[in-house]
Design a protein around this motif. Structure first.
Motif, PDB file in Angstrom:
ATOM      1  N   ARG A  88      42.549  -2.187  13.603  1.00 41.04           N
ATOM      2  CA  ARG A  88      42.224  -3.111  12.508  1.00 41.04           C
ATOM      3  C   ARG A  88      41.863  -2.305  11.264  1.00 41.04           C
ATOM      4  O   ARG A  88      41.529  -1.123  11.351  1.00 41.04           O
ATOM      5  N   CYS A  89      41.922  -2.952  10.103  1.00 42.73           N
ATOM      6  CA  CYS A  89      41.685  -2.228   8.855  1.00 42.73           C
ATOM      7  C   CYS A  89      40.881  -3.079   7.874  1.00 42.73           C
ATOM      8  O   CYS A  89      41.139  -4.270   7.715  1.00 42.73           O
ATOM      9  N   ILE A  90      39.905  -2.436   7.236  1.00 41.37           N
ATOM     10  CA  ILE A  90      39.105  -3.066   6.183  1.00 41.37           C
ATOM     11  C   ILE A  90      39.403  -2.336   4.886  1.00 41.37           C
ATOM     12  O   ILE A  90      39.404  -1.106   4.834  1.00 41.37           O
ATOM     13  N   SER A  91      39.660  -3.108   3.833  1.00 38.68           N
ATOM     14  CA  SER A  91      39.921  -2.540   2.517  1.00 38.68           C
ATOM     15  C   SER A  91      38.748  -2.820   1.587  1.00 38.68           C
ATOM     16  O   SER A  91      38.175  -3.902   1.613  1.00 38.68           O
ATOM     17  N   LEU A  92      38.412  -1.832   0.768  1.00 44.26           N
ATOM     18  CA  LEU A  92      37.421  -2.021  -0.294  1.00 44.26           C
ATOM     19  C   LEU A  92      38.125  -2.038  -1.644  1.00 44.26           C
ATOM     20  O   LEU A  92      37.508  -1.838  -2.685  1.00 44.26           O
ATOM     21  N   LYS A  93      39.423  -2.238  -1.637  1.00 43.53           N
ATOM     22  CA  LYS A  93      40.243  -2.167  -2.839  1.00 43.53           C
ATOM     23  C   LYS A  93      40.129  -3.417  -3.711  1.00 43.53           C
ATOM     24  O   LYS A  93      40.477  -3.375  -4.880  1.00 43.53           O
ATOM     25  N   ALA A  94      39.671  -4.511  -3.175  1.00 42.68           N
ATOM     26  CA  ALA A  94      39.616  -5.779  -3.906  1.00 42.68           C
ATOM     27  C   ALA A  94      38.643  -5.693  -5.084  1.00 42.68           C
ATOM     28  O   ALA A  94      37.806  -4.797  -5.158  1.00 42.68           O
ATOM     29  N   LYS A  95      38.756  -6.642  -5.969  1.00 44.07           N
ATOM     30  CA  LYS A  95      37.875  -6.687  -7.137  1.00 44.07           C
ATOM     31  C   LYS A  95      36.420  -6.600  -6.704  1.00 44.07           C
ATOM     32  O   LYS A  95      36.000  -7.258  -5.770  1.00 44.07           O
ATOM     33  N   GLY A  96      35.662  -5.779  -7.393  1.00 37.34           N
ATOM     34  CA  GLY A  96      34.254  -5.628  -7.070  1.00 37.34           C
ATOM     35  C   GLY A  96      34.026  -4.871  -5.778  1.00 37.34           C
ATOM     36  O   GLY A  96      32.921  -4.837  -5.271  1.00 37.34           O
ATOM     37  N   ARG A  97      35.088  -4.295  -5.237  1.00 35.04           N
ATOM     38  CA  ARG A  97      35.035  -3.517  -3.991  1.00 35.04           C
ATOM     39  C   ARG A  97      34.445  -4.330  -2.834  1.00 35.04           C
ATOM     40  O   ARG A  97      33.735  -3.814  -1.993  1.00 35.04           O
ATOM     41  N   GLU A  98      34.751  -5.620  -2.820  1.00 41.88           N
ATOM     42  CA  GLU A  98      34.321  -6.453  -1.708  1.00 41.88           C
ATOM     43  C   GLU A  98      35.143  -6.106  -0.479  1.00 41.88           C
ATOM     44  O   GLU A  98      36.368  -6.010  -0.551  1.00 41.88           O
ATOM     45  N   PRO A  99      34.506  -5.923   0.658  1.00 37.89           N
ATOM     46  CA  PRO A  99      35.269  -5.578   1.858  1.00 37.89           C
ATOM     47  C   PRO A  99      36.127  -6.745   2.325  1.00 37.89           C
ATOM     48  O   PRO A  99      35.720  -7.900   2.262  1.00 37.89           O
ATOM     49  N   LYS A 100      37.325  -6.412   2.785  1.00 36.78           N
ATOM     50  CA  LYS A 100      38.255  -7.445   3.213  1.00 36.78           C
ATOM     51  C   LYS A 100      39.063  -6.918   4.403  1.00 36.78           C
ATOM     52  O   LYS A 100      39.587  -5.805   4.358  1.00 36.78           O
ATOM     53  N   PHE A 101      39.148  -7.725   5.462  1.00 36.39           N
ATOM     54  CA  PHE A 101      40.014  -7.382   6.575  1.00 36.39           C
ATOM     55  C   PHE A 101      41.462  -7.565   6.117  1.00 36.39           C
ATOM     56  O   PHE A 101      41.817  -8.624   5.606  1.00 36.39           O
ATOM     57  N   LEU A 102      42.275  -6.552   6.297  1.00 37.64           N
ATOM     58  CA  LEU A 102      43.688  -6.656   5.955  1.00 37.64           C
ATOM     59  C   LEU A 102      44.441  -7.313   7.098  1.00 37.64           C
ATOM     60  O   LEU A 102      44.140  -7.084   8.274  1.00 37.64           O
ATOM     61  N   GLN A 103      45.417  -8.112   6.744  1.00 30.34           N
ATOM     62  CA  GLN A 103      46.294  -8.722   7.742  1.00 30.34           C
ATOM     63  C   GLN A 103      47.462  -7.773   7.978  1.00 30.34           C
ATOM     64  O   GLN A 103      48.059  -7.278   7.029  1.00 30.34           O
ATOM     65  N   PRO A 104      47.805  -7.508   9.230  1.00 30.64           N
ATOM     66  CA  PRO A 104      48.927  -6.602   9.497  1.00 30.64           C
ATOM     67  C   PRO A 104      50.235  -7.147   8.938  1.00 30.64           C
ATOM     68  O   PRO A 104      50.461  -8.361   8.913  1.00 30.64           O
ATOM     69  N   LEU A 105      51.085  -6.244   8.488  1.00 33.80           N
ATOM     70  CA  LEU A 105      52.399  -6.575   7.963  1.00 33.80           C
ATOM     71  C   LEU A 105      53.454  -6.126   8.967  1.00 33.80           C
ATOM     72  O   LEU A 105      53.247  -5.161   9.703  1.00 33.80           O
ATOM     73  N   THR A 106      54.595  -6.772   8.960  1.00 33.74           N
ATOM     74  CA  THR A 106      55.709  -6.309   9.779  1.00 33.74           C
ATOM     75  C   THR A 106      56.414  -5.226   8.972  1.00 33.74           C
ATOM     76  O   THR A 106      56.973  -5.494   7.915  1.00 33.74           O
ATOM     77  N   LEU A 107      56.366  -3.989   9.455  1.00 32.06           N
ATOM     78  CA  LEU A 107      56.974  -2.866   8.741  1.00 32.06           C
ATOM     79  C   LEU A 107      58.414  -2.637   9.176  1.00 32.06           C
ATOM     80  O   LEU A 107      59.264  -2.289   8.376  1.00 32.06           O
ATOM     81  N   THR A 108      58.669  -2.784  10.461  1.00 31.67           N
ATOM     82  CA  THR A 108      60.026  -2.679  11.013  1.00 31.67           C
ATOM     83  C   THR A 108      60.132  -3.723  12.109  1.00 31.67           C
ATOM     84  O   THR A 108      59.171  -4.435  12.389  1.00 31.67           O
ATOM     85  N   ASP A 109      61.284  -3.764  12.754  1.00 29.03           N
ATOM     86  CA  ASP A 109      61.436  -4.729  13.842  1.00 29.03           C
ATOM     87  C   ASP A 109      60.593  -4.358  15.055  1.00 29.03           C
ATOM     88  O   ASP A 109      60.394  -5.155  15.946  1.00 29.03           O
ATOM     89  N   LYS A 110      60.053  -3.122  15.076  1.00 19.62           N
ATOM     90  CA  LYS A 110      59.274  -2.670  16.220  1.00 19.62           C
ATOM     91  C   LYS A 110      57.778  -2.534  15.938  1.00 19.62           C
ATOM     92  O   LYS A 110      56.983  -2.535  16.862  1.00 19.62           O
TER      93      LYS A 110
END
Length: 192
Positions: free
Chosen positions: A74-96
């Motif tokens: 799992r991954c948490i980002s602090l990149k959002a405005k005001g550096r609020e922590p946010k759980f990132l949703q996984p993306l489909t990068l390839t078919d695998k």
């Protein structure tokens, strides 16, 4: 110890002693780069999430200071405005594979699959002289959705391919192959 069902009353981050008891490599990096307790608590509450296991830990991904990955993918980002922590949703990068996209100011985005992200922070490199970036993240149980640090091993590309060929051809379990692979590679180098 942590309690994954109640984020309010228990310590969520790991103590140095717990890190040393749980992980047997990269310990100082994990200690120095663990997400702060208050940030983790805020991220969990904001997303209505819980720790998936008592030993889940979020640690800063190398060279990307705004991203904290867990030993369960799992991954948490602090990149959002005001550096609020946010759980990132996984993306489909390839078919695998699924994963995440990290970005830094004035830099290219990094698309990274979950297994590689976990391996980069939590898995040891047993292959001296081989850069971590040249190794491949291997799912021991062949389940690409199981991105637990206990299910991932870093392997050189040729060995990784051989593990899969051997398993398909002879039905040899990966657990056995992962145990003997470093020894076999060492013996091969001695013969040269």
């Amino acid at each position: 110890m942590k309690n994954k069902k109640n984020n309010n009353n228990f310590q969520l981050t790991m103590t140095e002693e717990e890190i040393f008891d749980t992980f047997h490599y990269n310990q100082q990096y994990l200690i120095d780069n663990q997400i702060p307790e208050d940030v983790l608590r805020w991220a969990l509450q904001r997303a209505n999430e819980y720790l998936v296991a008592d030993d889940e830990i979020f640690v800063q991904y190398p060279d990307y200071p705004d991203y904290f990955c867990s030993n369960y993918g799992r991954c948490i980002s602090l990149k959002a405005k005001g550096r609020e922590p946010k759980f990132l949703q996984p993306l489909t990068l390839t078919d695998k594979y699924t994963g995440y996209t990290f970005c830094r100011p004035k830099d290219k985005q990094l698309s990274i699959n979950m297994s590689r992200m976990v391996a980069d922070v939590f898995c040891p490199n047993f292959y001296e002289g081989q850069a971590r970036g040249t190794l491949q993240a291997h799912h021991i149980d062949h389940d690409r959705t199981n991105n637990s640090w206990k299910n991932i091993a870093l392997l050189p590309e040729k060995l990784h391919q051989a593990v899969h060929r051997c398993d398909k051809k002879h039905g040899i379990s990966d657990e056995f192959q992962i145990c003997v692979a470093p020894v076999a590679q060492e013996k091969e180098q001695e013969r040269r």
